[in-house]
Every structure is written in C-alpha cells, then in structure tokens.
Design an enzyme around this catalytic site. Structure first.
Site, PDB file in Angstrom:
ATOM      1  N   CYS A  42      -1.221   0.692   7.481  1.00 33.25           N
ATOM      2  CA  CYS A  42      -2.653   0.357   7.640  1.00 33.25           C
ATOM      3  C   CYS A  42      -3.038  -0.866   6.796  1.00 33.25           C
ATOM      4  O   CYS A  42      -3.114  -1.987   7.306  1.00 33.25           O
ATOM      5  CB  CYS A  42      -3.545   1.545   7.278  1.00 33.25           C
ATOM      6  SG  CYS A  42      -3.292   3.007   8.321  1.00 33.25           S
ATOM      7  N   ARG A  43      -3.268  -0.650   5.502  1.00 39.51           N
ATOM      8  CA  ARG A  43      -3.862  -1.711   4.682  1.00 39.51           C
ATOM      9  C   ARG A  43      -2.960  -2.921   4.465  1.00 39.51           C
ATOM     10  O   ARG A  43      -3.411  -4.068   4.640  1.00 39.51           O
ATOM     11  CB  ARG A  43      -4.285  -1.144   3.309  1.00 39.51           C
ATOM     12  CG  ARG A  43      -5.437  -0.186   3.410  1.00 39.51           C
ATOM     13  CD  ARG A  43      -5.608   0.582   2.128  1.00 39.51           C
ATOM     14  NE  ARG A  43      -4.485   1.492   1.895  1.00 39.51           N
ATOM     15  CZ  ARG A  43      -4.308   2.215   0.816  1.00 39.51           C
ATOM     16  NH1 ARG A  43      -5.169   2.110  -0.190  1.00 39.51           N
ATOM     17  NH2 ARG A  43      -3.279   3.035   0.699  1.00 39.51           N
ATOM     18  N   SER A  44      -1.711  -2.683   4.059  1.00 44.68           N
ATOM     19  CA  SER A  44      -0.877  -3.855   3.729  1.00 44.68           C
ATOM     20  C   SER A  44      -0.497  -4.690   4.954  1.00 44.68           C
ATOM     21  O   SER A  44      -0.465  -5.924   4.837  1.00 44.68           O
ATOM     22  CB  SER A  44       0.340  -3.482   2.873  1.00 44.68           C
ATOM     23  OG  SER A  44       1.151  -2.527   3.499  1.00 44.68           O
TER      24      SER A  44
ATOM     25  N   CYS B 270       0.861  -1.189   0.000  1.00 43.35           N
ATOM     26  CA  CYS B 270       0.000   0.000   0.000  1.00 43.35           C
ATOM     27  C   CYS B 270       0.894   1.236   0.000  1.00 43.35           C
ATOM     28  O   CYS B 270       2.084   1.130  -0.330  1.00 43.35           O
ATOM     29  CB  CYS B 270      -0.970  -0.022   1.182  1.00 43.35           C
ATOM     30  SG  CYS B 270      -0.185   0.032   2.808  1.00 43.35           S
TER      31      CYS B 270
ATOM     32  N   ASN C  29       2.356   1.471   4.324  1.00 36.63           N
ATOM     33  CA  ASN C  29       2.699   0.198   4.997  1.00 36.63           C
ATOM     34  C   ASN C  29       2.445   0.251   6.510  1.00 36.63           C
ATOM     35  O   ASN C  29       3.168  -0.378   7.290  1.00 36.63           O
ATOM     36  CB  ASN C  29       4.157  -0.218   4.696  1.00 36.63           C
ATOM     37  CG  ASN C  29       4.509  -1.643   5.091  1.00 36.63           C
ATOM     38  OD1 ASN C  29       5.644  -1.926   5.440  1.00 36.63           O
ATOM     39  ND2 ASN C  29       3.555  -2.557   5.070  1.00 36.63           N
TER      40      ASN C  29
ATOM     41  N   ASP D 247      -8.061   3.627   1.380  1.00 36.26           N
ATOM     42  CA  ASP D 247      -7.133   4.080   2.413  1.00 36.26           C
ATOM     43  C   ASP D 247      -7.924   4.545   3.654  1.00 36.26           C
ATOM     44  O   ASP D 247      -8.710   5.477   3.571  1.00 36.26           O
ATOM     45  CB  ASP D 247      -6.333   5.249   1.832  1.00 36.26           C
ATOM     46  CG  ASP D 247      -5.248   5.732   2.761  1.00 36.26           C
ATOM     47  OD1 ASP D 247      -5.191   5.267   3.919  1.00 36.26           O
ATOM     48  OD2 ASP D 247      -4.448   6.566   2.320  1.00 36.26           O
TER      49      ASP D 247
HETATM   50  P1  4NP Z   1      -1.750   2.794   4.187  1.00 38.31           P
HETATM   51  O1  4NP Z   1      -2.359   4.145   4.793  1.00 38.31           O
HETATM   52  O2  4NP Z   1      -1.242   3.147   2.791  1.00 38.31           O
HETATM   53  O3  4NP Z   1      -2.919   1.894   4.162  1.00 38.31           O
HETATM   54  O4  4NP Z   1      -0.641   2.362   5.133  1.00 38.31           O
HETATM   55  C1  4NP Z   1      -1.640   5.347   4.834  1.00 38.31           C
HETATM   56  C2  4NP Z   1      -0.786   5.586   5.889  1.00 38.31           C
HETATM   57  C3  4NP Z   1      -0.109   6.797   5.962  1.00 38.31           C
HETATM   58  C4  4NP Z   1      -0.287   7.735   4.971  1.00 38.31           C
HETATM   59  C5  4NP Z   1      -1.151   7.480   3.925  1.00 38.31           C
HETATM   60  C6  4NP Z   1      -1.822   6.277   3.851  1.00 38.31           C
HETATM   61  N1  4NP Z   1       0.400   8.976   5.054  1.00 38.31           N
HETATM   62  O5  4NP Z   1       0.142   9.837   4.188  1.00 38.31           O
HETATM   63  O6  4NP Z   1       1.187   9.182   5.970  1.00 38.31           O
END
Ligand code: 4NP
Length: 150
Positions: free
Chosen positions: A8-10, A3, A6, A120
């Site tokens: 939340c989703r992944s 994702c 790294n 997200d």
């Molecule tokens: P992820 O979520 O891609 O599912 O881990 C996010 C975590 C942090 C950010 C964006 C998405 N960020 O912009 O910091």
C-alpha cells in the site's frame, strides 16, 4: 520507501517520488520494500493501484519484497512511513552511525505532529488511500525541492 507490507504505502510513495523527480528532471533511483515479507512477490493492493492511476501514476508493475541488509548499502536514504516502521528498520540496520543516519521518516519535516506519519490504509477505505496519496505526494515534492535547492 519502506512500510510494513510493501503493498500500500511504500509502492504509492515510490510512485509519487518517481513522479516528482520526473516533474523536475531529477534522476533518482527509487525502490520500495516492506519490513515484513507477508506479501512477497505480490502486486500492490488494487485500491493503491486504482488510487494512483486516478492521479496518472501507474504502480501496477511493482512487486512486493522484504527489506534486506544490502539495501542499507545500496541506497542513500531509507524513508519510512510510521514509527513502527522506524523501530523495525532501526533494528535491522547495521550498527554504524553513517548508515543509521540514512533512516528518515518520509514526513518527519511536518510541523504538525499528527502529519508526521503516513497512516496504514490496509483496513481502511478509498478515502484513506486518497489521504496516503496526498501525504506521500506532498512529501515527495518537499524532498525533491530540498535536493534541488542544494
Ligand atoms: P502497507 O499496508 O504497510 O502500507 O503495505 C499493509 C499491508 C498489509 C498488511 C499490513 C499493512 N498486512 O497485515 O497484511
């Protein structure tokens, strides 16, 4: 599992895939990474950890890292969560057909266009993390069943 951050989703998708493999006694090596290195070295987001632990899956030992070139050699499949991840990962991918074919949308199998991405949840609430749990769990189950049927 890839994702953006790294955190939340992944990590949730990694936990869900490991759990699904475990349910069927399938041996898999699952890892996760972000297209960005913003959160390098961090634990998963507390909301992601809490959501998964509510479903009996512990992802707290995972640490964020950025996707690296070696991953395209090391892994057979690179699952991405959304179209932005897909674009970013394609841009990082070595320019050969066999490697490019490893990149797959985790939920690309969904008949419904709107369910082909894992949204997200970073700026969302508990409910959005639960939705991610459902989406990655259904996808993990789908792929494990498909591999087992081969
Ligand atoms: P992820 O979520 O891609 O599912 O881990 C996010 C975590 C942090 C950010 C964006 C998405 N960020 O912009 O910091």
């Amino acid at each position: 599992m890839v994702c953006l951050g790294n955190i939340c989703r992944s990590p949730m998708a990694q936990g869900a895939m490991e759990a699904a493999a475990g349910r069927y006694g399938l041996k898999l090596t699952v890892d996760s990474a972000g297209t960005s290195g913003f959160h390098r070295g961090e634990s998963p987001d507390q909301r992601a950890i809490l959501c998964m632990s509510g479903h009996g899956i512990d992802i707290s030992a995972q640490r964020a890292r950025q996707l690296q070139h070696n991953d395209f050699r090391e892994f057979d499949i690179i699952f991405v969560m959304d179209r932005s991840n897909l674009r970013d990962v394609i841009n990082m991918c070595p320019d050969d057909k066999q490697t490019a074919e490893k990149i797959i949308m985790l939920r690309g199998f969904s008949a419904l266009e709107k369910d082909r991405i894992v949204p997200d949840p970073y700026y969302g609430k508990k409910h959005d993390f639960e939705k991610v749990y459902q989406l990655v769990t259904e996808a993990a189950e789908y792929h494990v069943q498909k591999w087992l049927s081969r």
